[in-house]
Design a protein around this motif. Structure first.
Motif, short mmCIF file in Angstrom:
data_model
loop_
_atom_site.label_atom_id
_atom_site.label_comp_id
_atom_site.label_asym_id
_atom_site.label_seq_id
_atom_site.Cartn_x
_atom_site.Cartn_y
_atom_site.Cartn_z
N GLY A 312 0.81 -1.21 0.00
CA GLY A 312 0.00 0.00 0.00
C GLY A 312 0.84 1.26 0.00
O GLY A 312 0.53 2.23 -0.70
N VAL A 313 1.92 1.24 0.77
CA VAL A 313 2.79 2.42 0.85
C VAL A 313 3.62 2.58 -0.42
O VAL A 313 3.73 3.67 -0.98
CB VAL A 313 3.71 2.31 2.08
N ALA A 314 4.20 1.48 -0.91
CA ALA A 314 5.10 1.56 -2.05
C ALA A 314 4.38 1.75 -3.38
O ALA A 314 4.84 2.51 -4.23
CB ALA A 314 5.96 0.29 -2.11
N VAL A 315 3.25 1.07 -3.57
CA VAL A 315 2.57 1.09 -4.86
C VAL A 315 1.47 2.14 -4.90
O VAL A 315 1.33 2.87 -5.91
CB VAL A 315 1.99 -0.30 -5.19
N LEU A 316 0.69 2.25 -3.84
CA LEU A 316 -0.44 3.17 -3.83
C LEU A 316 -0.13 4.49 -3.14
O LEU A 316 -1.00 5.36 -3.06
CB LEU A 316 -1.65 2.51 -3.16
N ASP A 317 1.08 4.61 -2.61
CA ASP A 317 1.51 5.84 -1.95
C ASP A 317 0.59 6.20 -0.78
O ASP A 317 0.27 7.37 -0.56
CB ASP A 317 1.56 7.00 -2.96
N GLU A 318 0.16 5.19 -0.05
CA GLU A 318 -0.70 5.43 1.12
C GLU A 318 0.14 5.95 2.29
O GLU A 318 1.28 5.53 2.49
CB GLU A 318 -1.44 4.16 1.50
N HIS A 319 -0.46 6.85 3.07
CA HIS A 319 0.24 7.44 4.21
C HIS A 319 0.35 6.41 5.34
O HIS A 319 -0.58 5.66 5.61
CB HIS A 319 -0.50 8.68 4.70
N LEU A 320 1.50 6.43 6.01
CA LEU A 320 1.72 5.48 7.10
C LEU A 320 2.23 6.23 8.32
O LEU A 320 3.38 6.69 8.36
CB LEU A 320 2.74 4.41 6.68
N ALA A 321 1.37 6.39 9.32
CA ALA A 321 1.78 7.03 10.58
C ALA A 321 2.48 6.00 11.46
O ALA A 321 2.36 4.78 11.26
CB ALA A 321 0.56 7.60 11.29
N TRP A 322 3.20 6.48 12.46
CA TRP A 322 3.99 5.58 13.30
C TRP A 322 3.15 4.54 14.00
O TRP A 322 3.58 3.40 14.23
CB TRP A 322 4.77 6.39 14.34
N ASN A 323 1.91 4.91 14.38
CA ASN A 323 1.10 3.99 15.17
C ASN A 323 0.58 2.80 14.35
O ASN A 323 0.21 1.77 14.92
CB ASN A 323 -0.10 4.73 15.77
N THR A 324 0.59 2.92 13.01
CA THR A 324 0.10 1.81 12.19
C THR A 324 1.01 0.60 12.26
O THR A 324 0.55 -0.50 12.59
CB THR A 324 -0.09 2.27 10.73
N PRO A 325 2.32 0.72 11.97
CA PRO A 325 3.17 -0.47 12.09
C PRO A 325 3.35 -0.94 13.53
O PRO A 325 3.43 -2.15 13.78
CB PRO A 325 4.50 -0.01 11.48
N VAL A 326 3.39 0.00 14.46
CA VAL A 326 3.53 -0.40 15.87
C VAL A 326 2.30 -1.19 16.33
O VAL A 326 2.41 -2.25 16.96
CB VAL A 326 3.74 0.84 16.77
N GLY A 327 1.13 -0.66 16.00
CA GLY A 327 -0.10 -1.35 16.37
C GLY A 327 -0.22 -2.70 15.67
O GLY A 327 -0.67 -3.69 16.27
N ALA A 328 0.20 -2.75 14.39
CA ALA A 328 0.15 -4.02 13.66
C ALA A 328 1.05 -5.07 14.32
O ALA A 328 0.68 -6.25 14.42
CB ALA A 328 0.59 -3.81 12.21
N LEU A 329 2.22 -4.65 14.79
CA LEU A 329 3.13 -5.58 15.47
C LEU A 329 2.49 -6.10 16.75
O LEU A 329 2.57 -7.30 17.06
CB LEU A 329 4.45 -4.87 15.78
N ILE A 330 1.83 -5.22 17.50
CA ILE A 330 1.16 -5.65 18.73
C ILE A 330 0.03 -6.63 18.41
O ILE A 330 -0.16 -7.64 19.10
CB ILE A 330 0.61 -4.42 19.49
N VAL A 331 -0.72 -6.36 17.34
CA VAL A 331 -1.79 -7.28 16.93
C VAL A 331 -1.22 -8.66 16.61
O VAL A 331 -1.77 -9.69 17.02
CB VAL A 331 -2.53 -6.72 15.69
N LEU A 332 -0.12 -8.70 15.87
CA LEU A 332 0.46 -9.98 15.48
C LEU A 332 0.99 -10.75 16.69
O LEU A 332 0.85 -11.98 16.76
CB LEU A 332 1.59 -9.75 14.46
N VAL A 333 1.61 -10.05 17.62
CA VAL A 333 2.08 -10.73 18.84
C VAL A 333 0.90 -11.29 19.61
O VAL A 333 0.92 -12.44 20.08
CB VAL A 333 2.91 -9.75 19.71
#
Length: 345
Positions: A312-333
């Motif tokens: 989404g970020v690389a191809v569609l140029d979607e914005h990514l705030a810091w809380n998105t990857p951090v929250g995703a990591l917490i979800v996966l754990v």
């Protein structure tokens, strides 16, 4: 994003994961192996018979499956830029069904013959394919594909919560309860709860989370009704996708009109979503389950949001705030903890 009853039921050692499916999916996914998205990228049933080893190493096929399901959310986003959400979902199901039907004919397998099996598969088709795929398509009208992919990763969390209620033999441990709480904390982090969920569309997010909830509902239903079927995984999944396609073909005309044009890029995205993300992905997953077992094969679930976010970020140029990857990591754990089982002495 497991997308089929067959896929989901072969993951007998885990709580449902998407696919997406279903699985949800993914997962995303009965006698043998998502969906998915399904997105995604579960229920117990006899393990599929050992399959001859493929000429391609299972790790490569595992990576390809993760890429296909991760990019599915990008394909949905691109598809909805040219077609109505239900058209995208109907096209996805039609092309996915065509792939499985071709393989079914090539292997000279046959569809289920009993009415009871078809009735149960119709319910599975609704919760593992038609409904979650449609919800993801509608959600991506207003939310980024990255957020949809992360919402898909919550399916194991819903699965654990539902299995405690619906499956008397599946009792929670402290670790799994902690994983459930941690996972939903991750969801709140992704959505920026401390900011009042600003920047996210509530309805679109709700639909994506609802899609991920459909997968464990479908998987639990399959576990309780189809786990003893003697039909092949390919047979069950082909029938299920056919039923989901029929359901969408009946419903779509009531909610949208026929397309007046056929833009090429969105059409190619729909074809890829169906032929690769639904049809071919199932065949890959079934081969992995047969070769390395359901526990290893279902680990693909944890790579899907990472790939969906990167795409989404690389191809569609979607914005990514810091809380998105951090929250995703917490979800996966948290999701990983809900899948854990105590070691047997």
């Amino acid at each position: 994003m497991s997308s089929t009853a067959a896929t989901s039921s072969s993951r007998s050692t885990t709580t449902p994961t998407p696919a997406t499916p279903p699985v949800t999916h993914t997962p995303p996914t009965s006698p043998a192996p998502p969906s998915p998205a399904p997105s995604s990228p579960a229920p117990a049933s006899p393990a599929p018979p050992a399959a001859p080893r493929s000429a391609v190493d299972w790790r490569i096929r595992f990576a390809v499956l993760a890429l296909i399901w991760g990019f599915s959310f990008l394909f949905i986003k691109v598809g909805t830029q040219g077609y109505a959400p239900l058209h995208v979902t109907l096209g996805r199901m039609a092309f996915g069904t065509a792939v499985l039907a071709a393989v079914l004919v090539a292997k000279r397998d046959r569809l289920p013959r009993t009415l009871r099996t078809w009735v149960h598969l119709a319910v599975a088709a609704l919760f593992l394919n038609a409904l979650p795929f449609s919800l993801f398509a509608y959600s991506e009208l207003t939310i980024p594909s990255t957020l949809a992919g992360i919402c898909n990763a919550t399916s194991p969390l819903w699965g654990m919560a539902l299995s405690v209620v619906a499956l008397s033999e599946d009792r929670p441990t402290r670790r799994r309860v902690a994983g459930l709480g941690l996972g939903f904390l991750g969801v709140l982090t992704v959505l920026g709860a401390w900011q009042g969920f600003s920047g996210t569309d509530p309805l679109g997010t709700f639909m994506a989370l609802g899609a991920s909830l459909c997968y464990p509902i479908g998987w639990i239903y399959v576990r309780r009704t189809l786990a003893g079927s003697d039909n092949s995984s390919l047979s069950m999944s082909s029938a299920q996708l056919m039923l989901a396609t029929l359901q969408l073909a009946v419903v779509t005309p009531f909610f949208t009109s026929l397309p007046t044009s056929f833009p090429v890029v969105p059409l190619l995205a729909v074809i890829a979503l169906g032929a690769l993300g639904t049809g071919f992905a199932f065949l890959l997953q079934y081969g992995l389950v047969a070769e390395v077992g359901p526990t290893t094969a279902q680990m693909v679930t944890y790579f899907i949001p990472v790939i969906a976010t990167a795409a989404g970020v690389a191809v569609l140029d979607e914005h990514l705030a810091w809380n998105t990857p951090v929250g995703a990591l917490i979800v996966l754990v948290g999701a990983a903890l809900t899948q854990s089982r105590p070691r047997r002495s």
